[in-house]
Design a protein around this motif. Structure first.
Motif, PDB file in Angstrom:
ATOM      1  N   GLY A  59       0.779  -1.228   0.000  1.00 21.56           N
ATOM      2  CA  GLY A  59       0.000   0.000   0.000  1.00 21.56           C
ATOM      3  C   GLY A  59       0.815   1.284   0.000  1.00 21.56           C
ATOM      4  N   LEU A  60       2.131   1.203   0.202  1.00 22.38           N
ATOM      5  CA  LEU A  60       2.954   2.403   0.312  1.00 22.38           C
ATOM      6  C   LEU A  60       3.405   2.902  -1.063  1.00 22.38           C
ATOM      7  N   ALA A  61       3.100   4.150  -1.367  1.00 19.29           N
ATOM      8  CA  ALA A  61       3.592   4.760  -2.604  1.00 19.29           C
ATOM      9  C   ALA A  61       5.112   4.831  -2.523  1.00 19.29           C
ATOM     10  N   ALA A  62       5.769   4.688  -3.677  1.00 19.67           N
ATOM     11  CA  ALA A  62       7.225   4.600  -3.663  1.00 19.67           C
ATOM     12  C   ALA A  62       7.814   4.958  -5.016  1.00 19.67           C
ATOM     13  N   LYS A  63       9.139   5.165  -5.023  1.00 15.65           N
ATOM     14  CA  LYS A  63       9.841   5.185  -6.303  1.00 15.65           C
ATOM     15  C   LYS A  63       9.711   3.760  -6.830  1.00 15.65           C
ATOM     16  N   PRO A  64       9.466   3.571  -8.115  1.00 14.24           N
ATOM     17  CA  PRO A  64       9.257   2.207  -8.635  1.00 14.24           C
ATOM     18  C   PRO A  64      10.570   1.449  -8.842  1.00 14.24           C
ATOM     19  N   ILE A  65      11.355   1.392  -7.774  1.00 15.47           N
ATOM     20  CA  ILE A  65      12.627   0.662  -7.772  1.00 15.47           C
ATOM     21  C   ILE A  65      12.610  -0.252  -6.563  1.00 15.47           C
ATOM     22  N   ILE A  66      12.718  -1.541  -6.799  1.00 15.22           N
ATOM     23  CA  ILE A  66      12.640  -2.523  -5.723  1.00 15.22           C
ATOM     24  C   ILE A  66      14.003  -2.646  -5.050  1.00 15.22           C
ATOM     25  N   ASP A  67      14.057  -2.239  -3.778  1.00 16.38           N
ATOM     26  CA  ASP A  67      15.292  -2.344  -3.000  1.00 16.38           C
ATOM     27  C   ASP A  67      15.388  -3.723  -2.380  1.00 16.38           C
ATOM     28  N   MET A  68      16.587  -4.294  -2.496  1.00 13.08           N
ATOM     29  CA  MET A  68      16.833  -5.643  -2.004  1.00 13.08           C
ATOM     30  C   MET A  68      18.074  -5.634  -1.125  1.00 13.08           C
ATOM     31  N   LEU A  69      18.087  -6.485  -0.117  1.00  6.25           N
ATOM     32  CA  LEU A  69      19.202  -6.604   0.814  1.00  6.25           C
ATOM     33  C   LEU A  69      19.725  -8.028   0.795  1.00  6.25           C
ATOM     34  N   ALA A  70      21.033  -8.159   0.593  1.00  6.11           N
ATOM     35  CA  ALA A  70      21.688  -9.461   0.682  1.00  6.11           C
ATOM     36  C   ALA A  70      22.866  -9.310   1.635  1.00  6.11           C
ATOM     37  N   LEU A  71      23.146 -10.363   2.376  1.00  8.57           N
ATOM     38  CA  LEU A  71      24.252 -10.349   3.330  1.00  8.57           C
ATOM     39  C   LEU A  71      25.294 -11.381   2.956  1.00  8.57           C
ATOM     40  N   VAL A  72      26.550 -11.015   3.155  1.00  9.41           N
ATOM     41  CA  VAL A  72      27.672 -11.927   2.975  1.00  9.41           C
ATOM     42  C   VAL A  72      28.470 -11.932   4.269  1.00  9.41           C
ATOM     43  N   SER A  73      29.178 -13.023   4.524  1.00 17.62           N
ATOM     44  CA  SER A  73      29.922 -13.091   5.784  1.00 17.62           C
ATOM     45  C   SER A  73      31.116 -12.157   5.782  1.00 17.62           C
ATOM     46  N   ASP A  74      31.806 -12.047   4.644  1.00 22.99           N
ATOM     47  CA  ASP A  74      33.023 -11.245   4.577  1.00 22.99           C
ATOM     48  C   ASP A  74      33.296 -10.957   3.107  1.00 22.99           C
ATOM     49  N   TYR A  75      33.498  -9.701   2.759  1.00 20.63           N
ATOM     50  CA  TYR A  75      33.767  -9.358   1.365  1.00 20.63           C
ATOM     51  C   TYR A  75      34.997 -10.063   0.827  1.00 20.63           C
ATOM     52  N   ASP A  76      35.966 -10.320   1.685  1.00 23.30           N
ATOM     53  CA  ASP A  76      37.183 -10.993   1.224  1.00 23.30           C
ATOM     54  C   ASP A  76      36.904 -12.428   0.783  1.00 23.30           C
ATOM     55  N   GLN A  77      35.763 -12.965   1.149  1.00 18.77           N
ATOM     56  CA  GLN A  77      35.398 -14.332   0.797  1.00 18.77           C
ATOM     57  C   GLN A  77      34.385 -14.388  -0.347  1.00 18.77           C
ATOM     58  N   THR A  78      34.202 -13.273  -1.054  1.00 12.76           N
ATOM     59  CA  THR A  78      33.171 -13.227  -2.093  1.00 12.76           C
ATOM     60  C   THR A  78      33.758 -13.106  -3.488  1.00 12.76           C
ATOM     61  N   ALA A  79      34.852 -13.772  -3.727  1.00  9.71           N
ATOM     62  CA  ALA A  79      35.451 -13.747  -5.067  1.00  9.71           C
ATOM     63  C   ALA A  79      34.405 -14.191  -6.084  1.00  9.71           C
ATOM     64  N   GLY A  80      34.286 -13.453  -7.147  1.00 14.01           N
ATOM     65  CA  GLY A  80      33.352 -13.821  -8.210  1.00 14.01           C
ATOM     66  C   GLY A  80      31.964 -13.244  -8.062  1.00 14.01           C
ATOM     67  N   LEU A  81      31.679 -12.530  -6.986  1.00 17.94           N
ATOM     68  CA  LEU A  81      30.343 -11.986  -6.762  1.00 17.94           C
ATOM     69  C   LEU A  81      29.930 -11.037  -7.890  1.00 17.94           C
ATOM     70  N   VAL A  82      30.809 -10.118  -8.271  1.00 19.96           N
ATOM     71  CA  VAL A  82      30.485  -9.153  -9.332  1.00 19.96           C
ATOM     72  C   VAL A  82      30.242  -9.890 -10.647  1.00 19.96           C
ATOM     73  N   THR A  83      31.088 -10.876 -10.947  1.00 20.09           N
ATOM     74  CA  THR A  83      30.934 -11.646 -12.180  1.00 20.09           C
ATOM     75  C   THR A  83      29.642 -12.453 -12.166  1.00 20.09           C
ATOM     76  N   ALA A  84      29.357 -13.108 -11.039  1.00 20.35           N
ATOM     77  CA  ALA A  84      28.146 -13.936 -10.939  1.00 20.35           C
ATOM     78  C   ALA A  84      26.888 -13.100 -11.144  1.00 20.35           C
ATOM     79  N   LEU A  85      26.841 -11.918 -10.547  1.00 23.81           N
ATOM     80  CA  LEU A  85      25.675 -11.055 -10.740  1.00 23.81           C
ATOM     81  C   LEU A  85      25.649 -10.485 -12.151  1.00 23.81           C
ATOM     82  N   GLY A  86      26.801 -10.158 -12.692  1.00 29.77           N
ATOM     83  CA  GLY A  86      26.872  -9.669 -14.073  1.00 29.77           C
ATOM     84  C   GLY A  86      26.353 -10.701 -15.056  1.00 29.77           C
ATOM     85  N   ASP A  87      26.621 -11.965 -14.778  1.00 31.82           N
ATOM     86  CA  ASP A  87      26.161 -13.042 -15.655  1.00 31.82           C
ATOM     87  C   ASP A  87      24.637 -13.136 -15.732  1.00 31.82           C
ATOM     88  N   ILE A  88      23.934 -12.612 -14.718  1.00 30.47           N
ATOM     89  CA  ILE A  88      22.465 -12.641 -14.750  1.00 30.47           C
ATOM     90  C   ILE A  88      21.891 -11.242 -14.998  1.00 30.47           C
TER      91      ILE A  88
END
Length: 190
Positions: A59-88
């Motif tokens: 029911g809340l009016a908004a900018k039509p952009i869906i905000d999403m939150l994801a958590l990772v344990s440590d950025y140093d352990q996320t090798a490939g994250l940018v590539t994996a998201l880029g692939d989709i």
């Protein structure tokens, strides 16, 4: 367009602040992208991807952009994250201070015409913790959600291209909701 271009000024076009009526298709659109992100990132995530921000409040009016939150344990352990998201089809769209605050930002399908915005935080960062209580409090209090919608529409009507003013104009309301939602704790956000 490159991912590090400023979303607020691309080829002279401004990314306007536009508030629209709640769209009942937003939850399904969120679910679709959440499933894609969770499949792409797999074990790199801590928990499920969350729907946050105004589009997550029925029911809340908004900018039509869906905000999403994801958590990772440590950025140093996320090798490939940018590539994996880029692939989709997600575009890495760093915001000022992202690395200092241990946060990454991505947009879909691109920075200027984004329909979704993914915020990835380290689970140990305190900064993301305001998003869920704010969302949940507004879900439980439709009268306050309506007040928030009015405030956002008023701020956007004054100047739909001044994002810093828009954000600072919302800050007192957000801080008040956070004081109510999490007694003893306040903060800016959403």
């Amino acid at each position: 367009m490159t991912a590090d271009r400023d979303a607020d000024d691309v080829s002279g076009r401004r990314d306007r602040i536009t508030i629209v009526a709640y769209d009942p298709r937003w939850p399904a659109s969120f679910d679709h992208q959440r499933n894609r992100i969770e499949a792409a990132l797999g074990n790199g995530l801590v928990g499920r991807v969350e729907h946050v921000g105004s589009t997550a409040v029925p029911g809340l009016a908004a900018k039509p952009i869906i905000d999403m939150l994801a958590l990772v344990s440590d950025y140093d352990q996320t090798a490939g994250l940018v590539t994996a998201l880029g692939d989709i089809g997600w575009v890495h769209a760093p915001e000022p201070g992202d690395h200092e605050r241990r946060k990454w930002s991505f947009c879909y399908p691109d920075v200027v015409w984004r329909t979704h915005h993914l915020h990835i935080w380290e689970v140990g960062s305190p900064d993301w913790r305001r998003l869920l209580p704010f969302r949940d409090y507004l879900r439980r209090h439709p009268d306050l959600a309506a007040e928030y919608a009015r405030l956002k529409a008023e701020l956007a009507a004054v100047d739909d291209s001044d994002r810093p003013r828009y954000r600072s104009g919302k800050a007192p309301f957000i801080q008040d909701i956070l004081r109510r939602a999490v007694p003893g704790r306040a903060g800016a956000g959403s």
